[in-house]
Scaffold this motif. Structure first.
Motif, PDB file in Angstrom:
ATOM      1  N   PRO A   1      38.906  50.967  34.607  1.00  0.00           N
ATOM      2  CA  PRO A   1      39.231  49.531  34.503  1.00  0.00           C
ATOM      3  C   PRO A   1      40.666  49.247  34.923  1.00  0.00           C
ATOM      4  N   VAL A   2      40.900  48.010  35.337  1.00  0.00           N
ATOM      5  CA  VAL A   2      42.245  47.589  35.723  1.00  0.00           C
ATOM      6  C   VAL A   2      42.610  46.303  34.992  1.00  0.00           C
ATOM      7  N   ILE A   3      43.897  46.022  34.947  1.00  0.00           N
ATOM      8  CA  ILE A   3      44.434  44.795  34.365  1.00  0.00           C
ATOM      9  C   ILE A   3      44.945  43.917  35.505  1.00  0.00           C
ATOM     10  N   ILE A   4      44.552  42.645  35.463  1.00  0.00           N
ATOM     11  CA  ILE A   4      45.017  41.678  36.462  1.00  0.00           C
ATOM     12  C   ILE A   4      45.871  40.628  35.758  1.00  0.00           C
TER      13      ILE A   4
ATOM     14  N   GLN B   1      41.153  41.927  31.898  1.00  0.00           N
ATOM     15  CA  GLN B   1      40.705  43.300  32.118  1.00  0.00           C
ATOM     16  C   GLN B   1      39.392  43.245  32.882  1.00  0.00           C
ATOM     17  N   VAL B   2      39.277  43.987  33.970  1.00  0.00           N
ATOM     18  CA  VAL B   2      38.028  44.031  34.725  1.00  0.00           C
ATOM     19  C   VAL B   2      37.584  45.480  34.874  1.00  0.00           C
ATOM     20  N   ASP B   3      36.263  45.677  34.888  1.00  0.00           N
ATOM     21  CA  ASP B   3      35.695  47.021  34.844  1.00  0.00           C
ATOM     22  C   ASP B   3      34.994  47.440  36.124  1.00  0.00           C
ATOM     23  N   ASN B   4      34.819  46.503  37.079  1.00  0.00           N
ATOM     24  CA  ASN B   4      34.122  46.863  38.306  1.00  0.00           C
ATOM     25  C   ASN B   4      34.539  45.923  39.436  1.00  0.00           C
ATOM     26  N   GLN B   5      34.045  46.224  40.632  1.00  0.00           N
ATOM     27  CA  GLN B   5      34.448  45.469  41.816  1.00  0.00           C
ATOM     28  C   GLN B   5      33.997  44.014  41.764  1.00  0.00           C
TER      29      GLN B   5
ATOM     30  N   THR C   1      36.523  40.824  42.086  1.00  0.00           N
ATOM     31  CA  THR C   1      36.409  39.788  43.109  1.00  0.00           C
ATOM     32  C   THR C   1      36.386  38.398  42.481  1.00  0.00           C
ATOM     33  N   GLU C   2      35.655  38.252  41.380  1.00  0.00           N
ATOM     34  CA  GLU C   2      35.549  36.956  40.707  1.00  0.00           C
ATOM     35  C   GLU C   2      36.898  36.493  40.176  1.00  0.00           C
ATOM     36  N   VAL C   3      37.641  37.394  39.541  1.00  0.00           N
ATOM     37  CA  VAL C   3      38.933  37.012  38.971  1.00  0.00           C
ATOM     38  C   VAL C   3      39.952  36.721  40.066  1.00  0.00           C
ATOM     39  N   LEU C   4      39.952  37.525  41.121  1.00  0.00           N
ATOM     40  CA  LEU C   4      40.927  37.326  42.195  1.00  0.00           C
ATOM     41  C   LEU C   4      40.755  35.978  42.879  1.00  0.00           C
ATOM     42  N   SER C   5      39.555  35.428  42.856  1.00  0.00           N
ATOM     43  CA  SER C   5      39.317  34.129  43.483  1.00  0.00           C
ATOM     44  C   SER C   5      39.991  32.993  42.737  1.00  0.00           C
TER      45      SER C   5
END
Length: 382
Positions: A127-130, A143-147, A151-155
């Motif tokens: 997982p990564v933190i944005i 916190q996101v766990d997959n691609q 993609t959804e959060v980066l938008s």
């Protein structure tokens, strides 16, 4: 000594409280008539600094120095311009703040100065933190766990910072630097709620010596490389790979200074003021044996919830009380007649075990006396 505090939010609450403990007169300046810190002072100026420059200058003509307590870029820019024309010390490092207020610039600074930090995407795996580059604290952190989630959060974000999600205890340390003198201060432990907002700060003289020494070395190095003139706080996580710096903030922090004050007797506002005017002769950084818990609660809908600091940001009618259901001090809008209320509870005792006993006893007393039905203390792992 009379100081003007510009900003009545979370930072303003912290500075007002410690300034009053130091015996200073306080003028609080804010454009909002319902700013959280407003009810804590006897003298205030309702003024939009950006639009009412003349009114501000008239209001601060009898103060000895100015203490910015805002992260509003327009207000800070105006204050910087104004104060370059008047003979008043301003306790703020504009250059260091420009680096620390941007997570992107901070990460670049860490790279250039070999400061240990978390891995960035795509080197980091899930997982990564944005988090947004310009936001403060936990604002906009995911916190996101997959691609797909990534993609959804980066938008929804502009110029995000993407880092590996690290597991381990989190700590904070403040450092004050004035005219080449660098003073690393006390280490506190941080607890977070489910949205990565700090809900609880703990001070104890039982922090391991190696950790204190390493954090002091890191924050001293950063302060020297920044040529810091003022105060900065450093947040780290101790992961399985060692200490990683999460962020720095070159402005007066909230939560930790009051915790350190009750744990050690060290008043960071007083220290900054006296170093600035040249009267501070000795800094006693020896840890006290006292233990402190500083945390936030909300009572709502028959439920007592331990919450992140964000619940205090919009509060009004705050008062300070002693011995509140057994807590040593409280900052609250509590109404004994009932209804919803929030509080920052401060517990002080001679040991970590004793301070947790006091804390648990107080929460139990609040829960039972108000005949509540649910208790929640959410964490980032929920």
């Amino acid at each position: 000594m009379k100081i003007a505090i510009v900003g009545g939010g979370l930072q303003g609450i912290e500075i007002v409280y410690l300034a009053q403990q130091a015996g200073y007169e306080v003028l609080l300046v804010d454009k909002d008539k319902s700013a959280p810190a407003l009810n804590l002072v006897t003298e205030y100026l309702i003024c939009n600094l950006v639009e009412e420059e003349g009114q501000f200058l008239e209001g601060v003509k009898d103060v000895d120095l100015i203490f910015p307590a805002t992260e509003n870029d327009a207000a800070l820019a105006t204050l910087r311009r104004i104060c370059s024309k008047i003979d008043l010390p301003v306790l703020f490092d504009w250059q260091a703040y420009q680096i620390s207020s941007s997570k992107e610039r901070s990460k670049q600074f860490f790279i250039e100065n070999n400061i240990p930090q978390s891995k960035s995407w795509p080197e980091a795996d899930f997982p990564v933190i944005i988090k947004p580059s310009q936001a403060s604290g936990s604002e906009g952190v995911y916190q996101v766990d997959n691609q797909q989630q990534l993609t959804e959060v980066l938008s929804t974000l502009e110029e995000p910072i993407i880092e590996e999600y690290l597991v381990g205890p989190s700590y904070s340390i403040e450092v004050i630097a004035i005219r080449g003198q660098v003073f690393p201060l006390a280490v506190t432990y941080l607890d977070f709620d489910q949205i990565f907002d700090c809900k609880r700060v703990i001070y104890s003289g039982q922090i391991e010596e190696w950790l204190e020494d390493e954090l002091a070395n890191i924050c001293t190095k950063i302060a020297q490389r920044l040529s810091l003139e003022g105060i900065m706080d450093l947040e780290v996580i101790v992961s399985k790979e060692g200490i990683k710096v999460l962020e720095i903030d070159a402005r007066f922090p909230s939560q930790t200074p009051i915790t350190v004050f009750y744990g050690t007797g060290l008043n960071m506002v007083e220290m900054l003021v006296e170093l600035t005017v040249g009267q501070y002769e000795e800094v006693n950084l020896t840890n006290s044996e006292r233990a402190v818990i500083y945390e936030h609660i909300e009572v709502q809908d028959n439920r007592l919830t331990v919450c992140g600091e964000h619940i205090m940001a919009e509060a009004d009618n705050l008062i300070i009380k002693d011995d509140f259901f057994g807590a040593t001090k409280v900052l609250t809008n509590y109404d004994p007649e009932g209804g919803e209320w929030i509080a920052t509870l401060i517990f002080v005792a001679d040991s970590l075990n004793e301070v947790f006993r006091k804390r648990n006893q107080t929460l139990t007393e609040i829960f039972n006396q108000h005949q509540l039905e649910e208790f929640s203390d959410p964490t980032i792992f929920d």
